[in-house]
Design an enzyme around this catalytic site. Sequence first.
Site, short mmCIF file in Angstrom:
data_model
loop_
_atom_site.label_atom_id
_atom_site.label_comp_id
_atom_site.label_asym_id
_atom_site.label_seq_id
_atom_site.Cartn_x
_atom_site.Cartn_y
_atom_site.Cartn_z
N ASP A 160 -2.20 6.36 18.68
CA ASP A 160 -2.94 6.71 19.90
C ASP A 160 -1.98 7.22 20.97
O ASP A 160 -2.32 8.14 21.73
CB ASP A 160 -3.71 5.48 20.41
N HIS B 236 -7.88 -0.27 18.94
CA HIS B 236 -7.69 0.95 18.16
C HIS B 236 -8.98 1.34 17.45
O HIS B 236 -9.09 1.24 16.23
CB HIS B 236 -6.54 0.78 17.14
N ILE C 270 -0.59 7.08 3.52
CA ILE C 270 0.36 6.71 4.57
C ILE C 270 1.62 6.12 3.95
O ILE C 270 2.74 6.45 4.35
CB ILE C 270 -0.27 5.66 5.53
N GLY D 92 0.87 -1.19 0.00
CA GLY D 92 0.00 0.00 0.00
C GLY D 92 0.90 1.22 0.00
O GLY D 92 0.54 2.29 0.49
N ARG E 52 -0.83 10.74 19.92
CA ARG E 52 -1.89 11.72 20.22
C ARG E 52 -1.98 11.99 21.71
O ARG E 52 -2.13 13.14 22.14
CB ARG E 52 -3.25 11.19 19.72
P1 NAD Z 1 -4.96 5.55 0.83
O1 NAD Z 1 -6.21 5.26 0.09
O2 NAD Z 1 -4.36 6.89 0.69
O3 NAD Z 1 -3.85 4.48 0.47
C1 NAD Z 1 -4.11 3.11 0.48
C2 NAD Z 1 -3.29 2.47 -0.59
O4 NAD Z 1 -3.58 1.07 -0.57
C3 NAD Z 1 -3.58 2.98 -2.01
O5 NAD Z 1 -2.40 3.43 -2.63
C4 NAD Z 1 -4.16 1.76 -2.71
O6 NAD Z 1 -3.82 1.68 -4.08
C5 NAD Z 1 -3.52 0.63 -1.91
N1 NAD Z 1 -4.18 -0.65 -2.08
C6 NAD Z 1 -5.51 -0.92 -2.18
N2 NAD Z 1 -5.69 -2.24 -2.36
C7 NAD Z 1 -4.47 -2.81 -2.34
C8 NAD Z 1 -4.00 -4.14 -2.49
N3 NAD Z 1 -4.84 -5.18 -2.67
N4 NAD Z 1 -2.67 -4.35 -2.44
C9 NAD Z 1 -1.81 -3.33 -2.27
N5 NAD Z 1 -2.19 -2.05 -2.13
C10 NAD Z 1 -3.51 -1.80 -2.17
O7 NAD Z 1 -5.27 5.26 2.40
P2 NAD Z 1 -4.37 5.67 3.65
O8 NAD Z 1 -4.78 7.00 4.12
O9 NAD Z 1 -2.96 5.39 3.32
O10 NAD Z 1 -4.90 4.62 4.73
C11 NAD Z 1 -4.66 3.24 4.60
C12 NAD Z 1 -5.28 2.47 5.74
O11 NAD Z 1 -4.66 2.79 6.98
C13 NAD Z 1 -6.77 2.73 5.94
O12 NAD Z 1 -7.44 1.52 6.17
C14 NAD Z 1 -6.82 3.59 7.18
O13 NAD Z 1 -8.02 3.48 7.88
C15 NAD Z 1 -5.67 3.01 7.96
N6 NAD Z 1 -5.13 3.86 9.05
C16 NAD Z 1 -4.73 3.24 10.18
C17 NAD Z 1 -4.19 3.98 11.21
C18 NAD Z 1 -3.76 3.32 12.48
O14 NAD Z 1 -3.57 4.00 13.48
N7 NAD Z 1 -3.56 2.02 12.49
C19 NAD Z 1 -4.04 5.37 11.06
C20 NAD Z 1 -4.43 5.96 9.88
C21 NAD Z 1 -5.00 5.19 8.85
C1 LMR Z 2 -6.69 7.13 13.08
O1 LMR Z 2 -6.76 6.84 14.28
O2 LMR Z 2 -6.42 8.28 12.69
C2 LMR Z 2 -6.89 6.05 12.07
O3 LMR Z 2 -7.33 4.87 12.66
C3 LMR Z 2 -7.68 6.47 10.89
C4 LMR Z 2 -9.13 6.73 11.19
O4 LMR Z 2 -9.97 6.18 10.48
O5 LMR Z 2 -9.45 7.48 12.11
#
Ligand code: NAD
Ligand code: LMR
Length: 349
Positions: A173, A200, A35, A30, A176
């Site tokens: 978390d 989370h 991210i 991804g 923050r």
């Molecule tokens: P984004 O849409 O900007 O990027 C996601 C990427 O994943 C894209 O480039 C997309 O092409 C790629 N993707 C989709 N399907 C795929 C596959 N099968 N194989 C490989 N790549 C694939 O999203 P983002 O803002 O980067 O967020 C990504 C994820 O992280 C979301 O699910 C979001 O909720 C999560 N997130 C988690 C936390 C945390 O604290 N754990 C924090 C922020 C976001």
């Molecule tokens: C966060 O805590 O920012 C992430 O889990 C993304 C979200 O969906 O809030």
Amino acid sequence: MFASRQLISLPRRAFSTSIAANATKVAVLGAAGGIGQPLSLILKQSTLIDHLSLYDIVNTPGVAADLSHINTPSKVTGHVPENDGLKEALSDANVVVIPAGVPRKPGMTRDDLFTTNASIVRDLAAAAAQHCPDAHILVVSNPVNSTVPIVSEVFKKAGVYNPRKIFGVSTLDVVRASRFVYEIRKDFDPSTPISVIGGHSGTTIIPILSRVKTSQKLTQEEVEAVTHRIQFGGDEVVKAKAGAGSATLSMAHAGARFALDLLNATVTGKSGIVTPAFVSLEADPEGGKIVKGESDNCDFFAANIEFGVEGVKKINPVGEISGFERKLLDEAIPQLKTNIKRGVDFVNA
Ligand code: NAD
Ligand code: LMR
């Protein structure tokens, strides 16, 4: 002792243009996303990594070419599904970070992402179980409370499950919590980590503010307000981005911090690094008995873990918490169990 605050480590080996047999390979799945790109940028700056392998369904050759001009020793490769790209990206990886999937839009819960992200994470986990079964897997994709159980079930089915190597990244978390406490108590050092346990998402996120040391103690009113802000900090960003996604830059910071802490423990053998992560309590059967009562049979939990060279060395007990935090915990456990079951059932359906 908590994790080092230093993100970019000092060089541990001389510059070399070739990749040694025991080279450290980190794969980001991804990697072209919101991210994935800034996370890869931070990882490119670490000399703990020899090979940064970027996989996405689109655009990674460009991202890799761009990052590869940065003058640090690591090699960067970009992979897309064509030409066995996922296999190439994962083979011999020591660490796999998974931010692949869709982010929230205003009005959505993290659980609403399950429909799309569960199968993305399941399929990427299956490929990791096949091509790099010994790697540490760092799950960022939401809903983390369910995607970590999904990865674990996939690894179990493949016969390569090691609970000490599968982590849900809940570091944001903690980041923050430190920042939000600093905003109301300027004598608090914002780089001091604060324990955040549970899970989370929303009310499963439980910051342990009763143990925070500030010269003027936080009032109960402040504790409740900051707790709520930490639990729903993600929503603050989702709302402000107004449909353009969720936290990406702060998450890249948090994800890199977790990955580099792990590498510091597993590659350089640094001991005593402790940080919260959402893990299977099987990772440390002794320490896994972390909370009494309701949560005894909660299979996954965000707890302070101590890293060893093989991943989780120890899960630290929750320890003394206030009555307010105990109440939050008791309320969170049923929700956590539901989220975990959803992930497990999805793989076994
Ligand atoms: P984004 O849409 O900007 O990027 C996601 C990427 O994943 C894209 O480039 C997309 O092409 C790629 N993707 C989709 N399907 C795929 C596959 N099968 N194989 C490989 N790549 C694939 O999203 P983002 O803002 O980067 O967020 C990504 C994820 O992280 C979301 O699910 C979001 O909720 C999560 N997130 C988690 C936390 C945390 O604290 N754990 C924090 C922020 C976001
Ligand atoms: C966060 O805590 O920012 C992430 O889990 C993304 C979200 O969906 O809030």
